[in-house]
Design a protein around this motif. Structure first.
Motif, short mmCIF file in Angstrom:
data_model
loop_
_atom_site.label_atom_id
_atom_site.label_comp_id
_atom_site.label_asym_id
_atom_site.label_seq_id
_atom_site.Cartn_x
_atom_site.Cartn_y
_atom_site.Cartn_z
N GLU A 57 14.95 -42.06 -26.75
CA GLU A 57 15.05 -41.31 -28.00
C GLU A 57 16.35 -40.50 -28.05
OE1 GLU A 57 12.67 -37.87 -30.51
OE2 GLU A 57 11.69 -38.84 -28.83
N ALA A 59 19.16 -41.22 -26.45
CA ALA A 59 20.27 -42.16 -26.61
C ALA A 59 20.36 -42.63 -28.06
CB ALA A 59 20.10 -43.36 -25.67
N LEU A 60 19.23 -42.92 -28.66
CA LEU A 60 19.23 -43.35 -30.06
C LEU A 60 19.70 -42.22 -30.97
CD1 LEU A 60 15.95 -45.47 -30.26
CD2 LEU A 60 18.30 -46.29 -30.40
N ARG A 62 21.80 -39.82 -30.21
CA ARG A 62 23.25 -39.70 -30.06
C ARG A 62 23.96 -40.80 -30.85
NH1 ARG A 62 21.71 -38.70 -24.78
NH2 ARG A 62 22.27 -40.81 -24.13
N ARG A 63 23.45 -42.01 -30.75
CA ARG A 63 24.07 -43.12 -31.46
C ARG A 63 23.97 -42.93 -32.97
NH1 ARG A 63 22.61 -48.70 -29.18
NH2 ARG A 63 24.01 -47.90 -27.60
N LEU A 64 22.82 -42.48 -33.45
CA LEU A 64 22.66 -42.24 -34.89
C LEU A 64 23.57 -41.11 -35.37
CD1 LEU A 64 18.81 -42.67 -35.35
CD2 LEU A 64 20.61 -44.13 -36.28
N ASP A 65 23.71 -40.07 -34.56
CA ASP A 65 24.62 -38.97 -34.92
C ASP A 65 26.06 -39.48 -35.04
OD1 ASP A 65 22.59 -37.11 -35.00
OD2 ASP A 65 22.99 -36.31 -33.00
N ARG A 66 26.47 -40.29 -34.08
CA ARG A 66 27.82 -40.85 -34.10
C ARG A 66 28.01 -41.74 -35.34
NH1 ARG A 66 28.59 -43.03 -28.79
NH2 ARG A 66 27.10 -44.53 -29.53
N MET A 67 27.01 -42.56 -35.65
CA MET A 67 27.10 -43.40 -36.83
C MET A 67 27.14 -42.56 -38.11
SD MET A 67 24.52 -46.47 -35.65
CE MET A 67 24.47 -47.25 -37.24
#
Length: 147
Positions: A57, A59-60, A62-67
């Protein structure tokens, strides 16, 4: 970590897996330089770990924030581009008087020539990585005006 380095006894178990999963497991073990049993042990331990879902969760997230940040920058850049184009078109339409029909072919030829030059300049800017958005953001006051 290999099975030889594990503390305590190991228990052999038998599982049935679909062929495509076995092929993926073989490939991953080969790439990582691990035995298939070690890869399976690591995967099962990760799956059963109480921290596993929280790590996934995080990691996801962080990735969603970056996107989300990338999308915000894209939205800003598109907004700047649209505004710049709109201002240019308004100024051009306001300042350009209608032209007479005489000499229309010569004007069309000159227009095609200018458009080809515009496309070439645009291609050079894009391939060099220069953008209007970067120029606007780096110098919000615009170029210095002569007195």
């Amino acid at each position: 970590m290999t099975a030889r380095r594990l503390k305590g006894p190991l228990v052999q178990t038998k599982v049935f897996l679909p062929p495509e999963l076995v092929r993926a497991m073989d490939e991953r073990a080969r790439r990582l330089g691990l035995a298939k049993s070690e890869l399976a042990r690591m995967a099962i331990a990760t799956w059963l770990s109480p921290d596993g879902p929280e790590q996934l969760e995080a990691a996801l997230a962080r990735r969603l924030d970056r996107m989300g940040r990338v999308l915000e920058r894209l939205e800003r850049d598109v907004g700047i581009s649209n505004e710049a184009l709109g201002l240019f078109v308004r100024a051009w339409l306001t300042a350009t008087p209608p032209l007479p029909e005489a000499g229309r072919a010569a004007r069309e030829d000159k227009g095609r020539e200018r458009y080809a030059g515009f496309i070439a300049a645009l291609g050079r800017r894009v391939s060099a990585g220069r953008t209007l958005a970067a120029e606007v953001l780096s110098d919000p006051e615009g170029p210095a005006r002569p007195d």
